[in-house]
Design an enzyme around this catalytic site. Structure first.
Site, PDB file in Angstrom:
ATOM      1  N   HIS A   1      -5.191   7.240  -6.627  1.00  0.00           N
ATOM      2  CA  HIS A   1      -4.144   7.651  -5.689  1.00  0.00           C
ATOM      3  C   HIS A   1      -3.710   6.444  -4.875  1.00  0.00           C
ATOM      4  O   HIS A   1      -4.325   6.126  -3.863  1.00  0.00           O
ATOM      5  CB  HIS A   1      -4.657   8.745  -4.742  1.00  0.00           C
ATOM      6  CG  HIS A   1      -4.804  10.085  -5.361  1.00  0.00           C
ATOM      7  ND1 HIS A   1      -5.527  11.108  -4.762  1.00  0.00           N
ATOM      8  CD2 HIS A   1      -4.337  10.603  -6.528  1.00  0.00           C
ATOM      9  CE1 HIS A   1      -5.487  12.184  -5.532  1.00  0.00           C
ATOM     10  NE2 HIS A   1      -4.783  11.904  -6.614  1.00  0.00           N
ATOM     11  N   GLU A   2      -2.684   5.740  -5.333  1.00  0.00           N
ATOM     12  CA  GLU A   2      -2.084   4.697  -4.502  1.00  0.00           C
ATOM     13  C   GLU A   2      -1.073   5.369  -3.583  1.00  0.00           C
ATOM     14  O   GLU A   2      -0.208   6.112  -4.040  1.00  0.00           O
ATOM     15  CB  GLU A   2      -1.403   3.626  -5.350  1.00  0.00           C
ATOM     16  CG  GLU A   2      -0.688   2.558  -4.538  1.00  0.00           C
ATOM     17  CD  GLU A   2      -1.596   1.897  -3.504  1.00  0.00           C
ATOM     18  OE1 GLU A   2      -1.267   1.972  -2.305  1.00  0.00           O
ATOM     19  OE2 GLU A   2      -2.628   1.313  -3.899  1.00  0.00           O
TER      20      GLU A   2
ATOM     21  N   GLU B   1     -13.423  -1.133  -0.307  1.00  0.00           N
ATOM     22  CA  GLU B   1     -13.024  -2.530  -0.438  1.00  0.00           C
ATOM     23  C   GLU B   1     -13.191  -3.189   0.938  1.00  0.00           C
ATOM     24  O   GLU B   1     -14.300  -3.450   1.359  1.00  0.00           O
ATOM     25  CB  GLU B   1     -11.587  -2.607  -0.961  1.00  0.00           C
ATOM     26  CG  GLU B   1     -11.146  -3.993  -1.383  1.00  0.00           C
ATOM     27  CD  GLU B   1      -9.686  -4.017  -1.769  1.00  0.00           C
ATOM     28  OE1 GLU B   1      -9.332  -4.776  -2.682  1.00  0.00           O
ATOM     29  OE2 GLU B   1      -8.875  -3.304  -1.139  1.00  0.00           O
TER      30      GLU B   1
ATOM     31  N   GLU C   1      -9.786  -9.435  -6.980  1.00  0.00           N
ATOM     32  CA  GLU C   1      -8.364  -9.388  -7.306  1.00  0.00           C
ATOM     33  C   GLU C   1      -7.601 -10.557  -6.680  1.00  0.00           C
ATOM     34  O   GLU C   1      -6.562 -10.973  -7.184  1.00  0.00           O
ATOM     35  CB  GLU C   1      -7.741  -8.056  -6.869  1.00  0.00           C
ATOM     36  CG  GLU C   1      -7.702  -7.846  -5.374  1.00  0.00           C
ATOM     37  CD  GLU C   1      -7.048  -6.515  -5.004  1.00  0.00           C
ATOM     38  OE1 GLU C   1      -6.532  -5.834  -5.913  1.00  0.00           O
ATOM     39  OE2 GLU C   1      -7.060  -6.161  -3.823  1.00  0.00           O
TER      40      GLU C   1
END
Length: 449
Positions: A162-163, A250, A256
């Protein structure tokens, strides 16, 4: 309550605390009487002892969910790194990463190597503008029923995504239906994201508004027996004791950044520091596991480690849900991949034989399921020889040590790939001497004979 921050006062050793305010300037809205959060300071004799403290975790309220047998740690893979490398796209199109046939290919790989799940980002409508995401409307080329049925037949889970792009109102309006939708298809882990600036364009992530929103998501997910991996979070504070479905978060410069950060990526010392900073706050979804160090999108940005250090990070950085982040093509036929596929994420004991913040870290963890030990040792940009004292092993027992260490000529800048794999018989009196390359590492599987 709002998150507390600390800032250094000038060049002194003093720290000033302040709460993250609402957009309107208020720090906290509350009805008296009320309790403020605990404020803690961890003082230890060694750097390793800092990591072993459970002070903050245990000051949180006990588990409020009751039966949590449905909460399962695991290691997973995903299409995510390939999207960063621009092999695939989040949005629908000719190279859409979430196409059914591509997801099925990843599921086959996960099943073959006994990964618990496959994370699929870019499956739902809204990636064109990153604004109005729809959490129950997949793209036409993502057949969720076919994918989850196939995954179930392979004993693999689809890990949901779910962004929100920080649009919390849009998300909260759909949240209950979104979790019900995933639950219908057997999805029991969801990674949430809040990429962008302030929440809803005005509220800071760490404000009371943000803290309330994140907790609401975790509590709503629990109603559907769904675990949460929260990205772009408020700084963790031990809430996973109260709501154990909050598996990991995070809140760090994760791997990333080595894909798209124009400053070149995380420096070699980064992972020798964060276990003692962000790591003290709780599990980190750092996503180690890079095997290909070439970045076709930003050639001057890359992972600044050796391959052996990437293996060791699976032990050094704790997360009960941990991703092996690279593209599956980069894992095929590489003998070093054995360490990642063997390394668990659920531990019964952790020890820190030696560590110096910013320089090197050695951590050993005992697998909860087998009593095997796994050790990871890493260094900063300086090569060094580490002495690994195995006194944490059971006395009067023999172990097989399978060692994955930096090979001849290994160097994080010029040649990160060489790995030597060797086996030795050891016991609790053994002290192993291992040469670590610049930003290198060693990873060891210790199996009781």
């Amino acid at each position: 309550y709002a998150s507390m921050n600390l800032a250094k006062v000038g060049n002194s050793t003093k720290l000033k605390s302040f709460l993250t305010p609402w957009a309107s300037g208020e720090k906290v809205f509350a009805k008296a009487p009320f309790n403020t959060p605990w404020r803690t300071m961890i003082i230890a004799n060694t750097a390793g002892d800092l990591m072993l403290s459970r002070l903050m975790l245990n000051l949180n309220e006990p588990n409020k969910l009751g039966d949590v047998s449905w909460i399962k740690p695991g290691r997973y893979i995903g299409i995510w790194w390939a999207i960063h490398m621009e092999k695939y796209t989040w949005k629908a199109g000719p190279t859409h990463g979430a196409k059914t046939e591509n997801v099925l290919r990843y599921i086959d790989f996960a099943a073959k190597h006994k990964f618990s799940g496959v994370l699929v980002e870019g499956w739902n409508q809204g990636w064109e503008d990153w604004k109005d995401f729809k959490f129950t409307e997949p793209y036409p080329d993502f057949d969720i029923k076919k994918i989850t049925d196939y995954a179930k037949s392979k004993n693999v889970k689809l890990i949901g995504h779910h962004e929100t792009a920080g649009n919390t109102v849009n998300y909260e309006n759909q949240m209950s239906n979104a979790f019900a939708y995933y639950k219908k298809y057997g999805v029991d882990v969801v990674k949430t994201g809040y990429v962008g600036g302030k929440l809803d364009g005005k509220q800071p992530h760490s404000s009371q508004y943000g803290v309330r929103h994140y907790r609401k998501v975790i509590e709503e997910a629990a109603k559907y027996k769904i675990m949460i991996d929260n990205h772009e979070p408020v700084m963790p504070s031990g809430l996973q004791r109260t709501l154990p479905n909050l598996m990991t978060q995070e809140g760090v410069r994760g791997q990333e950044w080595d894909a798209w950060s124009k400053d070149g990526g995380n420096p070699p010392e980064h992972t020798t520091i964060i276990p003692f900073t962000r790591g003290l706050a709780g599990p980190i979804d750092f996503t180690p596991g890079t095997f290909n160090f070439t970045n076709p999108v930003l050639p001057n940005t890359k992972v600044h480690t050796t391959l052996a250090k990437q293996l060791a990070l699976s032990v050094v950085i704790y997360s009960p849900l941990q991703m092996a982040s690279d593209m599956i093509e980069n894992y095929e036929n590489n003998p070093a991949f054995e360490f990642i596929t063997s390394c668990p994420t659920d531990w019964s004991k952790t020890v820190v034989p030696d560590a110096k913040i910013g320089e090197f870290v050695t951590i050993a963890r005992r697998d909860k399921a087998t009593d095997n030990w796994f050790l990871g040792s890493i260094t900063n940009k300086e090569a060094r020889t580490v002495k690994l004292d195995l006194k944490f092993l059971d006395s009067n027992k023999k172990y097989k040590a399978k060692i994955f260490r930096d090979g001849k000529g290994a160097d994080y800048e010029s040649n990160p790939y060489p790995v030597i794999i060797e086996e030795k018989e050891v016991d609790s009196k053994t002290i192993l001497s291992v040469d670590l390359a610049r930003s290198g590492g060693v990873a060891i599987i210790l199996t009781k004979l």
